[in-house]
Every structure is written in C-alpha cells, then in structure tokens.
Enzyme design. Structure first.
Site, PDB file in Angstrom:
ATOM      1  N   PHE A 136       0.999  -1.176  -0.217  1.00 23.02           N
ATOM      2  CA  PHE A 136       0.097  -0.008  -0.006  1.00 23.02           C
ATOM      3  C   PHE A 136       0.889   1.259   0.013  1.00 23.02           C
ATOM      4  N   THR A 139       2.510   6.873   1.902  1.00 25.13           N
ATOM      5  CA  THR A 139       3.483   7.879   2.278  1.00 25.13           C
ATOM      6  C   THR A 139       4.641   8.050   1.146  1.00 25.13           C
ATOM      7  N   HIS A 143       6.034  13.558   2.616  1.00 25.81           N
ATOM      8  CA  HIS A 143       4.699  13.665   3.059  1.00 25.81           C
ATOM      9  C   HIS A 143       4.270  12.494   3.728  1.00 25.81           C
ATOM     10  N   ILE A 170       7.329   1.587   2.689  1.00 26.59           N
ATOM     11  CA  ILE A 170       6.220   0.773   2.235  1.00 26.59           C
ATOM     12  C   ILE A 170       6.367  -0.748   2.783  1.00 26.59           C
ATOM     13  N   GLY A 245      -9.657   5.841   4.738  1.00 27.37           N
ATOM     14  CA  GLY A 245     -10.784   4.622   5.204  1.00 27.37           C
ATOM     15  C   GLY A 245     -10.109   3.411   5.250  1.00 27.37           C
ATOM     16  N   ALA A 250      -6.894  -0.751   9.187  1.00 27.85           N
ATOM     17  CA  ALA A 250      -5.792  -1.113   9.531  1.00 27.85           C
ATOM     18  C   ALA A 250      -5.259  -0.813  10.954  1.00 27.85           C
ATOM     19  N   GLY A 347      16.116  -8.157  33.839  1.00 32.36           N
ATOM     20  CA  GLY A 347      17.613  -7.840  33.807  1.00 32.36           C
ATOM     21  C   GLY A 347      18.395  -8.030  32.602  1.00 32.36           C
ATOM     22  N   GLU A 371       0.930   4.114  10.443  1.00 29.10           N
ATOM     23  CA  GLU A 371      -0.779   4.124  10.578  1.00 29.10           C
ATOM     24  C   GLU A 371      -0.898   5.422  11.060  1.00 29.10           C
ATOM     25  N   ASP A 375       1.355  11.355  18.228  1.00 30.75           N
ATOM     26  CA  ASP A 375       0.950  12.482  18.027  1.00 30.75           C
ATOM     27  C   ASP A 375      -0.374  12.976  17.343  1.00 30.75           C
TER      28      ASP A 375
HETATM   29  P1  TGC Z   1      -9.024  16.024   6.558  1.00 27.15           P
HETATM   30  O1  TGC Z   1      -9.209  17.309   5.811  1.00 27.15           O
HETATM   31  O2  TGC Z   1      -9.039  16.046   7.635  1.00 27.15           O
HETATM   32  O3  TGC Z   1      -9.587  14.927   5.701  1.00 27.15           O
HETATM   33  C1  TGC Z   1      -9.563  14.659   4.293  1.00 27.15           C
HETATM   34  C2  TGC Z   1     -10.737  13.833   3.865  1.00 27.15           C
HETATM   35  O4  TGC Z   1     -10.729  12.403   4.336  1.00 27.15           O
HETATM   36  C3  TGC Z   1     -11.696  12.441   5.472  1.00 27.15           C
HETATM   37  N1  TGC Z   1     -11.173  11.399   6.412  1.00 27.15           N
HETATM   38  C4  TGC Z   1     -11.520   9.928   6.582  1.00 27.15           C
HETATM   39  N2  TGC Z   1     -12.178   9.112   6.102  1.00 27.15           N
HETATM   40  C5  TGC Z   1     -12.140   7.977   6.442  1.00 27.15           C
HETATM   41  N3  TGC Z   1     -11.385   7.534   7.597  1.00 27.15           N
HETATM   42  C6  TGC Z   1     -10.572   8.438   8.179  1.00 27.15           C
HETATM   43  N4  TGC Z   1      -9.980   7.975   9.241  1.00 27.15           N
HETATM   44  C7  TGC Z   1     -10.468   9.750   7.821  1.00 27.15           C
HETATM   45  N5  TGC Z   1     -10.145  10.809   8.310  1.00 27.15           N
HETATM   46  C8  TGC Z   1     -10.388  12.062   7.493  1.00 27.15           C
HETATM   47  C9  TGC Z   1     -12.275  13.612   5.764  1.00 27.15           C
HETATM   48  O5  TGC Z   1     -13.621  13.586   6.288  1.00 27.15           O
HETATM   49  C10 TGC Z   1     -12.250  14.447   4.250  1.00 27.15           C
HETATM   50  O6  TGC Z   1     -13.207  13.775   3.724  1.00 27.15           O
HETATM   51  P2  TGC Z   1     -13.918  14.957   2.597  1.00 27.15           P
HETATM   52  O7  TGC Z   1     -14.831  14.141   1.730  1.00 27.15           O
HETATM   53  O8  TGC Z   1     -14.426  15.970   3.490  1.00 27.15           O
HETATM   54  O9  TGC Z   1     -12.732  15.270   1.729  1.00 27.15           O
HETATM   55  O10 TGC Z   1      -7.607  15.715   5.965  1.00 27.15           O
HETATM   56  P3  TGC Z   1      -6.066  16.503   6.346  1.00 27.15           P
HETATM   57  O11 TGC Z   1      -5.190  16.499   5.239  1.00 27.15           O
HETATM   58  O12 TGC Z   1      -6.278  17.482   7.425  1.00 27.15           O
HETATM   59  O13 TGC Z   1      -5.376  15.186   7.291  1.00 27.15           O
HETATM   60  C11 TGC Z   1      -5.950  14.551   8.529  1.00 27.15           C
HETATM   61  C12 TGC Z   1      -4.891  13.837   9.173  1.00 27.15           C
HETATM   62  C13 TGC Z   1      -3.666  14.463   9.839  1.00 27.15           C
HETATM   63  C14 TGC Z   1      -5.692  13.147  10.300  1.00 27.15           C
HETATM   64  C15 TGC Z   1      -4.630  12.465   8.135  1.00 27.15           C
HETATM   65  O14 TGC Z   1      -3.872  12.922   7.076  1.00 27.15           O
HETATM   66  C16 TGC Z   1      -3.755  11.634   8.663  1.00 27.15           C
HETATM   67  O15 TGC Z   1      -4.510  10.360   9.359  1.00 27.15           O
HETATM   68  N6  TGC Z   1      -2.533  11.371   8.765  1.00 27.15           N
HETATM   69  C17 TGC Z   1      -1.687  10.336   9.246  1.00 27.15           C
HETATM   70  C18 TGC Z   1      -1.372   9.365   7.898  1.00 27.15           C
HETATM   71  C19 TGC Z   1      -1.019   8.040   8.142  1.00 27.15           C
HETATM   72  O16 TGC Z   1      -1.626   7.561   9.000  1.00 27.15           O
HETATM   73  N7  TGC Z   1      -0.465   7.227   7.224  1.00 27.15           N
HETATM   74  C20 TGC Z   1      -0.231   5.834   7.192  1.00 27.15           C
HETATM   75  C21 TGC Z   1       0.387   5.585   5.965  1.00 27.15           C
HETATM   76  S1  TGC Z   1       0.084   3.816   5.742  1.00 27.15           S
HETATM   77  C22 TGC Z   1       0.916   2.813   6.916  1.00 27.15           C
HETATM   78  O17 TGC Z   1       1.513   3.532   7.802  1.00 27.15           O
HETATM   79  C23 TGC Z   1       0.804   1.452   6.858  1.00 27.15           C
HETATM   80  S2  TGC Z   1       1.909   0.483   7.951  1.00 27.15           S
HETATM   81  C24 TGC Z   1       1.416  -0.912   7.724  1.00 27.15           C
HETATM   82  C25 TGC Z   1       1.981  -1.883   8.445  1.00 27.15           C
HETATM   83  O18 TGC Z   1       3.261  -2.459   8.069  1.00 27.15           O
HETATM   84  O19 TGC Z   1       1.061  -2.410   9.389  1.00 27.15           O
HETATM   85  P1  FAD Z   2       6.604  13.259   9.912  1.00 24.15           P
HETATM   86  O1  FAD Z   2       5.150  13.192   9.498  1.00 24.15           O
HETATM   87  O2  FAD Z   2       7.540  13.659   9.409  1.00 24.15           O
HETATM   88  O3  FAD Z   2       6.343  13.348  11.328  1.00 24.15           O
HETATM   89  C1  FAD Z   2       7.595  13.493  12.203  1.00 24.15           C
HETATM   90  C2  FAD Z   2       7.334  13.865  13.624  1.00 24.15           C
HETATM   91  O4  FAD Z   2       6.347  15.053  13.726  1.00 24.15           O
HETATM   92  C3  FAD Z   2       6.323  12.762  14.254  1.00 24.15           C
HETATM   93  O5  FAD Z   2       6.517  12.690  15.698  1.00 24.15           O
HETATM   94  C4  FAD Z   2       4.953  13.206  14.095  1.00 24.15           C
HETATM   95  O6  FAD Z   2       4.063  13.185  15.370  1.00 24.15           O
HETATM   96  C5  FAD Z   2       5.121  14.785  14.199  1.00 24.15           C
HETATM   97  N1  FAD Z   2       4.060  15.458  13.585  1.00 24.15           N
HETATM   98  C6  FAD Z   2       3.918  15.693  12.122  1.00 24.15           C
HETATM   99  N2  FAD Z   2       3.041  16.516  11.918  1.00 24.15           N
HETATM  100  C7  FAD Z   2       2.467  17.070  13.256  1.00 24.15           C
HETATM  101  C8  FAD Z   2       1.531  18.123  13.624  1.00 24.15           C
HETATM  102  N3  FAD Z   2       0.714  18.499  12.516  1.00 24.15           N
HETATM  103  N4  FAD Z   2       1.503  18.547  14.882  1.00 24.15           N
HETATM  104  C9  FAD Z   2       2.224  17.727  15.675  1.00 24.15           C
HETATM  105  N5  FAD Z   2       3.342  17.023  15.405  1.00 24.15           N
HETATM  106  C10 FAD Z   2       3.200  16.506  14.057  1.00 24.15           C
HETATM  107  N6  FAD Z   2       3.414   4.044   4.722  1.00 24.15           N
HETATM  108  C11 FAD Z   2       2.782   3.768   3.874  1.00 24.15           C
HETATM  109  O7  FAD Z   2       1.988   4.194   3.042  1.00 24.15           O
HETATM  110  N7  FAD Z   2       2.614   2.235   3.540  1.00 24.15           N
HETATM  111  C12 FAD Z   2       3.203   1.283   4.307  1.00 24.15           C
HETATM  112  O8  FAD Z   2       3.201   0.189   4.149  1.00 24.15           O
HETATM  113  C13 FAD Z   2       4.200   1.750   5.397  1.00 24.15           C
HETATM  114  N8  FAD Z   2       4.757   1.064   6.083  1.00 24.15           N
HETATM  115  C14 FAD Z   2       5.610   1.534   7.261  1.00 24.15           C
HETATM  116  C15 FAD Z   2       6.495   0.611   7.785  1.00 24.15           C
HETATM  117  C16 FAD Z   2       7.494   0.898   8.694  1.00 24.15           C
HETATM  118  C17 FAD Z   2       8.405   0.185   9.480  1.00 24.15           C
HETATM  119  C18 FAD Z   2       7.560   2.234   8.991  1.00 24.15           C
HETATM  120  C19 FAD Z   2       8.396   2.912   9.942  1.00 24.15           C
HETATM  121  C20 FAD Z   2       6.656   3.186   8.433  1.00 24.15           C
HETATM  122  C21 FAD Z   2       5.685   2.832   7.448  1.00 24.15           C
HETATM  123  N9  FAD Z   2       4.793   3.798   6.799  1.00 24.15           N
HETATM  124  C22 FAD Z   2       4.076   3.202   5.652  1.00 24.15           C
HETATM  125  C23 FAD Z   2       4.863   4.964   6.755  1.00 24.15           C
HETATM  126  C24 FAD Z   2       4.234   5.812   8.017  1.00 24.15           C
HETATM  127  O9  FAD Z   2       3.005   5.612   7.812  1.00 24.15           O
HETATM  128  C25 FAD Z   2       4.793   7.135   8.418  1.00 24.15           C
HETATM  129  O10 FAD Z   2       6.479   7.086   8.806  1.00 24.15           O
HETATM  130  C26 FAD Z   2       4.107   7.887   9.334  1.00 24.15           C
HETATM  131  O11 FAD Z   2       2.759   8.107   8.767  1.00 24.15           O
HETATM  132  C27 FAD Z   2       4.871   9.022   9.809  1.00 24.15           C
HETATM  133  O12 FAD Z   2       5.302   9.772   8.761  1.00 24.15           O
HETATM  134  P2  FAD Z   2       6.886  10.395   8.700  1.00 24.15           P
HETATM  135  O13 FAD Z   2       7.656   9.208   9.130  1.00 24.15           O
HETATM  136  O14 FAD Z   2       7.179  10.952   7.457  1.00 24.15           O
HETATM  137  O15 FAD Z   2       6.846  11.217  10.079  1.00 24.15           O
END
Ligand code: TGC
Ligand code: FAD
Length: 392
Positions: A136, A139, A143, A170, A245, A250, A347, A371, A375
């Site tokens: 997936f 990231t 960004h 990823i 969504g 996840a 220990g 995910e 913060d």
């Molecule tokens: P914002 O303006 O708040 O929202 C944009 C649109 O998205 C809708 N929405 C959601 N819909 C479904 N589920 C949710 N949890 C939703 N949160 C928001 C929202 O209603 C809006 O819809 P619409 O129709 O009005 O356009 O968006 P924002 O740009 O202000 O960002 C909000 C924020 C910071 C919470 C969001 O970007 C966020 O959650 N950031 C964190 C990114 C993240 O979690 N990345 C994960 C990458 S994948 C990964 O890490 C996989 S690891 C996998 C593994 O190995 O297990």
């Molecule tokens: P940043 O966004 O640069 O954040 C750095 C610090 O700033 C954090 O402490 C954060 O909390 C803080 N910060 C950022 N914005 C704010 C704010 N507005 N207010 C206050 N504090 C803030 N992504 C995928 O898409 N697919 C995957 O399969 C996937 N797998 C992963 C596997 C591993 C092992 C890891 C480590 C990451 C993976 N990720 C994946 C990426 C992961 O989702 C991102 O690392 C995560 O969303 C944070 O992004 P970043 O690392 O760029 O940190």
C-alpha cells in the site's frame, strides 16, 4: 528463542464475551503462532529477513482477507475475529501482523470496497490464498503525516495512465506482486491505482538497516513513467478519504495486535519473576517487581475491554474513525511501556534474543509511528472533542 510457554492473560474473563467461533479462530491462530512463528522468528529478525515460508500458514489461519466475503476467497469473518487474529499474530511478532494487516486492510479492502467486480475477481482470491502479496503506497519522502500533500501523479494518455513519483517506507514492497498506490490526477484529486510488478518503470528498492520490524520487508516504490492500464484505476471512491478509510481498518487491527505484544511481554516477565531468585527469594516476591507486573495486567485488561467494545461497534457499523484512533494510540503506547518495564524485570537476560521482549519493544517503535503517529492520533481525538483541527 527459549521454548514458547505463552499463557494468555484474561483477568476479567473476557473469553465469556467471545462466541465459540471467536475462540476457535483465536485458538487456531494462537497454536499456529506457537508452532510456526515462535521457533523461527528470532533468527528471521536477527538476519532481517521476511520468512517467506509463513505466507501459506497466514492464509490458512484466515489472516489474509479475514472479513472479506468468501465469494472473493476471504474468510468472511466478523470484526472481532479479525481483531483476535491480529492479536495472536502480533503476540508472535509485529512484523508478521504487519504483513497480514497490509494484505487484508490496505490491499484487499480497497480493492473490495473501491474496486469493480472484474478487479475483485482478478486480485482478491490470489491475495487471500497468498499467491499474491500486496503493498500500500501512501507515504512519500516529503509527505508522511500529511499524505494530502502527496506529489505522486498520473496523467490521462488516452488509452492508459502515465504514473510518476515515489513512495517510501512501504511494508511488503520489496517482494509485493501488486501495489495499491495513491496518486493525484491532473486536477489534483487523489485516486487509487493497482500497479503490478513487472510494469516498465516500476521498481521497489529495499530499505536496509532497520532496528525495528526486521522480519517485515520495507521498501520504496518508484514510478518512472509507468504505463498503468486504465482498468487498474479503483473507480468507486476518490479523495483523501479513500486511503484514510483503509487506514481505519488497519489501525483497528493494530489496536488488537498491540495487545498481543503486551500480553507476550507480561506473560514472559511474570514467569521469569517467579523463577528468578535473588537474595534467596523469587524476584516476584519484591514489591517493586509486583508493582510492575500488577500495573501491566491492569493496563492490558483496560485495553482488552476497550478493544473488544470497539470490535462490537465495528460489527454494528457504528465505530467512528476517532474511536479507532484512540484505541490504536492507547494500545500501542500501553504495549511499548509494558515492553520497556518487562525488559527490566528480566535484567540482563531481557536484552537477549532468548526472550521476545526486546524484539517486541523495537518493533513497537515502528508501530507507534506508522498508521498515524502517536501525536497525530492525539490530535484526531482533540479534533473530535473540540471540533477544531490542530494539524495545520
Ligand atoms: P482531512 O481534511 O481531515 O480529511 C480529508 C478527507 O478524509 C476524510 N477522513 C477520513 N475518511 C475515512 N477515514 C478516516 N480516518 C478519515 N479521516 C479523514 C475527511 O472526512 C475528508 O473527507 P472529505 O470528503 O471532506 O474530503 O485531512 P487532512 O489533510 O487535514 O489530514 C488529516 C490527518 C492528519 C488526520 C490525516 O492525514 C492522517 O491520518 N495522517 C496520518 C497519515 C497516516 O496514518 N499514514 C499511514 C500510511 S500507511 C501505513 O503507515 C501502513 S503501515 C502498515 C503496516 O506495516 O502494518
Ligand atoms: P513525519 O510526518 O515527518 O512526523 C515526524 C514527527 O512530527 C512525528 O513525531 C509526528 O508526530 C510529528 N508531527 C507531524 N505533523 C505534526 C502536526 N501537525 N502536529 C504535531 N506533530 C506533528 N506508509 C505507507 O504508506 N505504507 C506502508 O506500508 C508503510 N509501512 C511502514 C513501515 C514502517 C516500518 C514504518 C516505520 C513506516 C511505514 N509507513 C508506511 C510510513 C508511516 O505511515 C509514516 O512513517 C508515518 O505516517 C509518519 O510519517 P513520517 O515518518 O514522514 O513522519
């Protein structure tokens, strides 16, 4: 690793809240982890290798597409069952749970939910059986917490799309057969595209030197003028809400998974404390060690109750994204704190691969970041209760 003697803590008799089917599914995943994960996981982590041989077993315990309907090869289970499977997998190792989370919630779910019937039939059965592994791509290098700023983009070339950009961090990328990739069209609208290994201009370099999630492969996705067939666009949802969504699903699985890691750390520390003698007594007889263990079981029990309730809300279609964020944040933080405390109970032995605790601790450093960071989930709760977004 020492023999796996895990005994699951259930201080508030939560098993009484589970159906016979839940217990059957949970117990079969638990047994599989004991038999096929515990004996090999330490070496896989030491070598930083994903143990490919576990893919078949993951499919057999229903970890690939747990809640995806059976007509597409999924297990057709409810949300509590999915959670219990994730709990058991992460009891073994967060990297194993990661592989399953990505496959089910971040690859199969979007194809099922946002894809058309041809896409479902083409990909889901192969993903469910483990014949295909997916990843997936959300990231990007610049960004992470702010995926809405992504720059990966595609242009409509008439008979195909031309995809350019890069994704980073990823899970499963280095060997994935298919990638669900989020990119902007010429109007800046985010869409999901299914990119297949072998498409010209698509490469997946491995990310090396991780101290965390070493049994899970992590990599980049590079798109250099990749021609993506038009039929690979997910047609039924666009905008940032589409990938977010998938994250809901996840993150929910991670909330359960973190409990598994915490249970393993607690159980290991409890057994060790009862057996290890110092000053002529088991260290479990000292108040300071009892405080650690008593606080651990209290936190695990609170997380179990919260998460079971979240599962029933999800079964009823009533769980909000903010509730999922609270559970993911609370449980991963709880597990990481327990891992650190449990490590101290052992220990010096706690730093070795003879026990699972240090591995869980290092893994959880990724889980607390991916995910959505600790913060970001706090800010999601803040936004939910105040109505004011504090991200920007
Ligand atoms: P914002 O303006 O708040 O929202 C944009 C649109 O998205 C809708 N929405 C959601 N819909 C479904 N589920 C949710 N949890 C939703 N949160 C928001 C929202 O209603 C809006 O819809 P619409 O129709 O009005 O356009 O968006 P924002 O740009 O202000 O960002 C909000 C924020 C910071 C919470 C969001 O970007 C966020 O959650 N950031 C964190 C990114 C993240 O979690 N990345 C994960 C990458 S994948 C990964 O890490 C996989 S690891 C996998 C593994 O190995 O297990
Ligand atoms: P940043 O966004 O640069 O954040 C750095 C610090 O700033 C954090 O402490 C954060 O909390 C803080 N910060 C950022 N914005 C704010 C704010 N507005 N207010 C206050 N504090 C803030 N992504 C995928 O898409 N697919 C995957 O399969 C996937 N797998 C992963 C596997 C591993 C092992 C890891 C480590 C990451 C993976 N990720 C994946 C990426 C992961 O989702 C991102 O690392 C995560 O969303 C944070 O992004 P970043 O690392 O760029 O940190």
């Amino acid at each position: 690793m020492a023999q796996d003697l895990f005994q699951a803590p259930d201080y508030f008799q939560l098993d009484d809240l589970l159906t016979e089917e839940h217990k059957l599914i949970r117990n079969s995943a638990r047994e599989w982890v004991k038999r096929d994960i515990s004996p090999i996981i330490e070496e896989a982590c030491q070598k930083a290798e994903f143990p490919q041989q576990i893919v078949k077993g993951l499919a057999e315990v229903g970890a690939f597409g747990s809640y995806i309907p059976e007509q597409y090869g999924g297990a057709g289970l409810d949300q509590v069952s999915y959670g219990l499977i994730m709990q058991e997998l992460e009891r073994g190792d967060s990297g194993v749970r990661s592989t399953a989370s990505v496959q089910t919630s971040l690859v199969m779910y979007p194809i099922y939910k946002y894809g058309n019937e041809e896409q479902r039939m083409k990909y889901l059965p192969k993903l469910a059986s483990g014949e295909f592994i997916g990843c997936f791509g959300l990231t990007e290098p610049d960004h992470g917490s702010n995926p809405g700023g992504m720059v990966t983009n595609f242009k409509d070339m008439g008979d195909h799309y031309l995809l350019n950009g890069a994704k980073m961090w990823i899970s499963n990328a280095p060997f994935a057969d298919v990638a669900v990739v989020w990119a902007k069209n010429e109007e800046g609208r985010i869409h999901g595209l299914i990119v297949e290994r072998g498409m010209e201009g698509f490469s997946t370099p491995t990310t090396h030197n991780k101290w965390s999630l070493r049994a899970s492969a992590t990599g980049e996705l590079i798109f250099d003028n990749v021609k993506v067939p038009k039929e690979n666009l997910l047609p039924n949802k666009s905008g940032l809400g589409a990938p977010l969504g998938c994250l809901d699903s996840a993150r929910y699985g991670i909330a359960w998974g973190a409990i598994g890691a915490a249970m393993d750390c607690y159980d290991t520390a409890l057994r060790y404390a009862k057996e290890r003698l110092q000053f002529g007594k088991p260290i479990a007889s000292f108040q300071l060690q009892q405080k650690k263990l008593a606080e651990m079981i209290t936190e695990i029990t609170k997380a179990q109750l919260l998460t079971w309730r979240l599962g029933t809300l999800r079964n009823d279609g009533k769980a909000s994204s903010a509730q999922i964020s609270m559970a993911k944040r609370n449980n991963v933080d709880m597990a990481l704190k327990i891992a650190r405390e449990a490590r101290q109970v052992l220990g010096a032995m706690g730093i070795t691969g003879e026990y699972s605790i240090m591995r869980h601790m290092m893994n959880l450093e990724s889980v607390i970041t991916y995910e959505g960071t600790h913060d970001i989930h706090l800010l999601i709760t803040g936004m939910d209760i105040t109505g004011i977004a504090a991200f920007k």
